[in-house]
Design a protein around this motif. Sequence first.
Motif, PDB file in Angstrom:
ATOM      1  N   LEU A   1     -33.038 -72.513  43.239  1.00  0.00           N
ATOM      2  CA  LEU A   1     -33.850 -71.486  42.568  1.00  0.00           C
ATOM      3  C   LEU A   1     -35.045 -72.147  41.867  1.00  0.00           C
TER       4      LEU A   1
ATOM      5  N   GLU B   1     -35.532 -61.830  36.259  1.00  0.00           N
ATOM      6  CA  GLU B   1     -34.139 -62.006  36.678  1.00  0.00           C
ATOM      7  C   GLU B   1     -33.362 -60.752  36.312  1.00  0.00           C
TER       8      GLU B   1
ATOM      9  N   THR C   1     -28.120 -61.755  33.793  1.00  0.00           N
ATOM     10  CA  THR C   1     -28.323 -63.009  33.056  1.00  0.00           C
ATOM     11  C   THR C   1     -27.047 -63.824  32.922  1.00  0.00           C
TER      12      THR C   1
ATOM     13  N   SER D   1     -28.461 -69.637  35.407  1.00  0.00           N
ATOM     14  CA  SER D   1     -29.535 -69.575  36.412  1.00  0.00           C
ATOM     15  C   SER D   1     -30.890 -69.416  35.730  1.00  0.00           C
ATOM     16  N   THR D   2     -30.890 -68.736  34.577  1.00  0.00           N
ATOM     17  CA  THR D   2     -32.135 -68.537  33.827  1.00  0.00           C
ATOM     18  C   THR D   2     -32.751 -69.879  33.437  1.00  0.00           C
TER      19      THR D   2
ATOM     20  N   LEU E   1     -34.333 -71.498  36.496  1.00  0.00           N
ATOM     21  CA  LEU E   1     -35.576 -70.814  36.870  1.00  0.00           C
ATOM     22  C   LEU E   1     -36.680 -71.093  35.856  1.00  0.00           C
TER      23      LEU E   1
ATOM     24  N   LEU F   1     -40.500 -65.588  31.545  1.00  0.00           N
ATOM     25  CA  LEU F   1     -39.335 -65.122  32.307  1.00  0.00           C
ATOM     26  C   LEU F   1     -38.668 -64.006  31.521  1.00  0.00           C
TER      27      LEU F   1
ATOM     28  N   THR G   1     -35.321 -61.582  31.619  1.00  0.00           N
ATOM     29  CA  THR G   1     -34.023 -61.438  32.278  1.00  0.00           C
ATOM     30  C   THR G   1     -33.278 -60.260  31.678  1.00  0.00           C
TER      31      THR G   1
ATOM     32  N   THR H   1     -38.820 -67.317  27.445  1.00  0.00           N
ATOM     33  CA  THR H   1     -37.835 -66.417  28.056  1.00  0.00           C
ATOM     34  C   THR H   1     -37.505 -65.268  27.116  1.00  0.00           C
TER      35      THR H   1
ATOM     36  N   PHE I   1     -35.185 -62.704  40.867  1.00  0.00           N
ATOM     37  CA  PHE I   1     -33.829 -63.111  41.244  1.00  0.00           C
ATOM     38  C   PHE I   1     -32.881 -61.967  40.896  1.00  0.00           C
TER      39      PHE I   1
ATOM     40  N   ASP J   1     -29.203 -60.549  40.699  1.00  0.00           N
ATOM     41  CA  ASP J   1     -27.844 -61.113  40.638  1.00  0.00           C
ATOM     42  C   ASP J   1     -27.015 -60.344  39.608  1.00  0.00           C
TER      43      ASP J   1
END
Length: 223
Positions: free
Chosen positions: A50, A64, A67, A72-73, A76, A86, A88, A112, A138, A140
């Motif tokens: 990613l 995203e 979370t 993964s955050t 990324l 970002l 999320t 973020t 992303f 998820d």
Amino acid sequence: MTDPQLWHDVDDYFTELLAPPDAALTEALRDSDAAGLPQINVAPNQGKLLHLLASVQGATRILEIGTLGGYSTIWLARALPEDGRLITLEYSEQHAEVARHNLARAGLDKITEVRVGPALLGLQTLADEHPAPFDVVFIDADKVNNPRYVEWALKLTRPGSLIILDNVVRGGAVTDATTDDPSVRGTREALALFAAHPKVAATAIQTVGVKGYDGFALARVLP
Ligand SMILES: C[S@@+](CC[C@H](N)C(=O)[O-])C[C@H]1O[C@@H](n2cnc3c(N)ncnc32)[C@H](O)[C@@H]1O
Ligand SMILES: [Mg+2]
């Protein structure tokens, strides 16, 4: 060659060599576990993938959906420049709290933002803010809503953006056109949206590893 222990060993080898954990990643998983979050984060080597995809994109804005504890955050967000952003979206206040803590410890809290609530509402709110397009999305979260998430992702991106849809294999059930499983149906519908969209080029890849048998789809919004 269908031995899950072997998949595990090979993933461990790849991860130790190419995506070794640092303190922030290790502590993010440790604190997620301690808080009782399910271990449904991406594998380390997928996290690195990613990160690489976002880097190749030259991403400055990432969205995203789902979370969890922010694992993964972190991967990324580490691809973003200092003035990157970002966002999320996470349903659970508890997961979001763990994620915020993990992101702060990773030094990523300034770029973020964890937004709490059902992602479909969060996406509407986000759209109402008329944000600049996201370079990477992303997806998820709850798989039943995958088609809606793909539709939102297409609205919130630009030509050239990348959309990654996680966990598309569903233990192989993704091939079952007659299934009643809402997660499988949602995933199949999302893939069908990619397939039918004239401005999307997509593929899907099956994987094995520490997370068992899994896979993801990758879609690029075309000019
Ligand atoms: C697979 S986990 C995310 C894993 C994370 N992306 C990672 O790899 O580290 C899915 C997350 O989506 C959240 N979720 C489920 N339904 C949701 C919804 N309707 N809106 C927002 N988040 C949702 C769950 O609470 C869970 O934290
Ligand atoms: Mg996933």
